[in-house]
Each structure stands twice: as C-alpha cells, then as structure tokens.
Design a protein around this motif. Structure first.
Motif, PDB file in Angstrom:
ATOM      1  N   ALA A  26       0.735  -1.219  -0.125  1.00  0.00           N
ATOM      2  CA  ALA A  26      -0.066   0.306  -0.035  1.00  0.00           C
ATOM      3  C   ALA A  26       0.952   1.288  -0.149  1.00  0.00           C
ATOM      4  N   ASN A  27       2.080   1.190   0.496  1.00  0.00           N
ATOM      5  CA  ASN A  27       2.732   2.436   0.463  1.00  0.00           C
ATOM      6  C   ASN A  27       3.662   2.605  -0.550  1.00  0.00           C
ATOM      7  N   GLN A  28       4.066   1.447  -1.403  1.00  0.00           N
ATOM      8  CA  GLN A  28       5.085   1.481  -2.453  1.00  0.00           C
ATOM      9  C   GLN A  28       4.350   0.668  -3.736  1.00  0.00           C
ATOM     10  N   ILE A  29       3.764   1.325  -4.625  1.00  0.00           N
ATOM     11  CA  ILE A  29       3.256   0.473  -5.764  1.00  0.00           C
ATOM     12  C   ILE A  29       4.556   0.037  -6.578  1.00  0.00           C
ATOM     13  N   ASP A  30       4.172  -1.388  -6.961  1.00  0.00           N
ATOM     14  CA  ASP A  30       5.281  -1.844  -7.863  1.00  0.00           C
ATOM     15  C   ASP A  30       4.439  -2.606  -9.099  1.00  0.00           C
ATOM     16  N   LEU A  31       4.168  -2.186 -10.060  1.00  0.00           N
ATOM     17  CA  LEU A  31       3.139  -2.670 -11.265  1.00  0.00           C
ATOM     18  C   LEU A  31       4.190  -3.166 -11.962  1.00  0.00           C
ATOM     19  N   ARG A  32       3.582  -4.622 -12.382  1.00  0.00           N
ATOM     20  CA  ARG A  32       4.248  -5.525 -13.185  1.00  0.00           C
ATOM     21  C   ARG A  32       3.357  -5.823 -14.361  1.00  0.00           C
ATOM     22  N   THR A  33       3.659  -5.942 -15.622  1.00  0.00           N
ATOM     23  CA  THR A  33       2.670  -6.234 -16.619  1.00  0.00           C
ATOM     24  C   THR A  33       2.272  -7.878 -16.492  1.00  0.00           C
ATOM     25  N   GLU A  34       1.132  -8.036 -16.506  1.00  0.00           N
ATOM     26  CA  GLU A  34       0.492  -9.416 -16.822  1.00  0.00           C
ATOM     27  C   GLU A  34      -0.041  -9.797 -18.083  1.00  0.00           C
ATOM     28  N   ALA A  35      -0.524  -8.860 -18.602  1.00  0.00           N
ATOM     29  CA  ALA A  35      -1.092  -9.037 -20.115  1.00  0.00           C
ATOM     30  C   ALA A  35      -1.463  -7.811 -20.706  1.00  0.00           C
ATOM     31  N   HIS A  36      -1.322  -7.924 -21.933  1.00  0.00           N
ATOM     32  CA  HIS A  36      -1.609  -6.817 -22.806  1.00  0.00           C
ATOM     33  C   HIS A  36      -2.126  -7.148 -24.169  1.00  0.00           C
ATOM     34  N   ASP A  37      -3.017  -6.314 -24.761  1.00  0.00           N
ATOM     35  CA  ASP A  37      -3.529  -6.441 -25.983  1.00  0.00           C
ATOM     36  C   ASP A  37      -4.068  -5.459 -26.637  1.00  0.00           C
ATOM     37  N   GLU A  38      -3.662  -5.182 -28.112  1.00  0.00           N
ATOM     38  CA  GLU A  38      -4.021  -4.069 -28.966  1.00  0.00           C
ATOM     39  C   GLU A  38      -4.804  -4.538 -30.245  1.00  0.00           C
ATOM     40  N   ARG A  39      -5.937  -3.745 -30.268  1.00  0.00           N
ATOM     41  CA  ARG A  39      -6.370  -4.163 -31.570  1.00  0.00           C
ATOM     42  C   ARG A  39      -5.867  -3.062 -32.792  1.00  0.00           C
ATOM     43  N   ALA A  40      -6.142  -3.820 -33.750  1.00  0.00           N
ATOM     44  CA  ALA A  40      -5.696  -2.802 -35.057  1.00  0.00           C
ATOM     45  C   ALA A  40      -6.934  -2.058 -35.473  1.00  0.00           C
ATOM     46  N   ASP A  41      -6.851  -0.762 -35.595  1.00  0.00           N
ATOM     47  CA  ASP A  41      -7.848   0.028 -36.063  1.00  0.00           C
ATOM     48  C   ASP A  41      -8.229   0.112 -37.656  1.00  0.00           C
ATOM     49  N   ALA A  42      -9.323  -0.373 -37.986  1.00  0.00           N
ATOM     50  CA  ALA A  42      -9.808  -0.689 -39.209  1.00  0.00           C
ATOM     51  C   ALA A  42     -10.180   0.650 -40.081  1.00  0.00           C
ATOM     52  N   ILE A 136       5.017   2.781 -17.481  1.00  0.00           N
ATOM     53  CA  ILE A 136       4.589   1.969 -16.081  1.00  0.00           C
ATOM     54  C   ILE A 136       4.844   3.104 -14.804  1.00  0.00           C
ATOM     55  N   PRO A 137       6.206   3.852 -14.552  1.00  0.00           N
ATOM     56  CA  PRO A 137       6.332   4.861 -13.665  1.00  0.00           C
ATOM     57  C   PRO A 137       5.204   5.853 -13.390  1.00  0.00           C
ATOM     58  N   ASP A 138       4.784   6.447 -14.634  1.00  0.00           N
ATOM     59  CA  ASP A 138       3.626   7.265 -14.880  1.00  0.00           C
ATOM     60  C   ASP A 138       2.303   6.708 -14.235  1.00  0.00           C
ATOM     61  N   ILE A 139       2.200   5.626 -14.492  1.00  0.00           N
ATOM     62  CA  ILE A 139       0.932   4.844 -14.209  1.00  0.00           C
ATOM     63  C   ILE A 139       0.938   4.692 -12.724  1.00  0.00           C
ATOM     64  N   GLU A 140       2.031   4.372 -12.283  1.00  0.00           N
ATOM     65  CA  GLU A 140       2.130   4.027 -10.887  1.00  0.00           C
ATOM     66  C   GLU A 140       2.038   5.550 -10.067  1.00  0.00           C
ATOM     67  N   ALA A 141       2.654   6.433 -10.540  1.00  0.00           N
ATOM     68  CA  ALA A 141       2.777   7.674  -9.667  1.00  0.00           C
ATOM     69  C   ALA A 141       1.223   8.282  -9.602  1.00  0.00           C
ATOM     70  N   LEU A 142       0.478   8.158 -10.867  1.00  0.00           N
ATOM     71  CA  LEU A 142      -1.033   8.548 -10.843  1.00  0.00           C
ATOM     72  C   LEU A 142      -1.601   7.907 -10.117  1.00  0.00           C
ATOM     73  N   ILE A 143      -1.538   6.586  -9.854  1.00  0.00           N
ATOM     74  CA  ILE A 143      -2.373   5.796  -9.008  1.00  0.00           C
ATOM     75  C   ILE A 143      -1.963   6.153  -7.590  1.00  0.00           C
ATOM     76  N   THR A 144      -0.892   6.262  -7.188  1.00  0.00           N
ATOM     77  CA  THR A 144      -0.376   6.670  -6.056  1.00  0.00           C
ATOM     78  C   THR A 144      -0.996   8.155  -5.658  1.00  0.00           C
ATOM     79  N   SER A 145      -1.033   9.087  -6.310  1.00  0.00           N
ATOM     80  CA  SER A 145      -1.462  10.412  -6.062  1.00  0.00           C
ATOM     81  C   SER A 145      -2.994  10.339  -6.074  1.00  0.00           C
TER      82      SER A 145
END
Length: 155
Positions: A26-42, A136-145
């Motif tokens: 709870a004091n120090q967020i450490d995010l690690r990628t578990e899964a990702h997906d991206e769709r192609a824009d038609a 990821i560090p930007d996402i961690e900072a956003l969630i923390t704030s």
C-alpha cells in the motif's frame, strides 16, 4: 484507499487493454505487466459499405442526410466490453480481491455499464484519465496520487 499487494490494475482505452499486478504494498506500488492486447484500427472503407441514408421532408427542398453511424466508436465500445468480459472471467476464478481501473471518460462509461456485480464490488480505485500509452512509472505515480487524494478527502 491505497492499492493493496496483488491488486489487479486495468489500463484501458479504445485500442489497448493492459493488465498489471501490484507486487508492492500500500505504501509503494510496484506494477508488473501481466497481460496486454491491442486491436488494429480498421479503415473506414473496411467498415462501411454505403453512404449515409436520407429521409423525405414534408416541406422545403432537398433531402437531408441522416447522421452517419460512427463505426470506429462502435469498435472501441466492443473492445471495452471485451475487457469487461475478461474481468468477469478473472473475478469468477477469484484471480483478484482488489481492482484499480484507469481509462478515459468514454471508455470508462462503457466499461461501467458492462461490469459484473462481483467486479464492481472489488473496485478500489477508478481513475478517469488516458494512460494506455504512458510508461509504467507514470501509471504508478498517477495511482499513488489519486489514491492518496481519495484517502485525504475521506478523512
């Protein structure tokens, strides 16, 4: 509420779906990628077959065109609904106890309408912001704030 250890984080927009797991506490967020997906824009030509329709007017000249369907928005909405289905599958497998969602306003609205009740119950943070292209560090900072601000406003 701070993000607990092993919480699931979904970062989503109309084209990307990223799942992270918090390996910190709870004091120090450490995010690690578990899964990702991206769709192609038609392209428009792949989505449309005809021009917009028209209607007859009771008076006046011409035939006004009807509003054209936004096929790109429909595709994005379907993508967000797939993310909701993935969350439902994970929650029914008891994959997470806490969930944080980061998504832009339109995607967040579609996602909220599609969430399973058990997924809704486990949400600890919802952040209304586009972050799928950020590191990821930007996402961690956003969630923390955001979680710290929510905790202060609750006091």
């Amino acid at each position: 509420m701070p993000l607990p250890n092993q919480a699931l984080v979904l970062v989503l927009d109309g084209r990307k779906m990223l799942f992270f797991r918090n390996h910190g506490d709870a004091n120090q967020i450490d995010l690690r990628t578990e899964a990702h997906d991206e769709r192609a824009d038609a392209k428009d030509s792949e989505m449309k077959t005809d021009g917009p329709g028209t209607t007859a007017q009771s008076g006046g000249y011409g035939r006004p065109a009807m509003d054209e369907t936004d096929f790109h928005q429909q595709a994005e909405d379907e993508w967000v609904k797939e993310a909701a289905d993935e969350l439902k599958k994970r929650v029914l497998q008891n994959d997470f106890d806490a969930l944080a969602i980061v998504a832009p306003p339109k995607a967040l609205g579609v996602l909220r309408k599609s969430l399973h009740k058990e997924v809704e119950r486990r949400i600890v943070a919802t952040i209304n912001k586009e972050m799928s292209g950020r590191p990821i560090p930007d996402i961690e900072a956003l969630i923390t704030s955001e979680t710290a601000a929510a905790e202060l406003s609750a006091v």
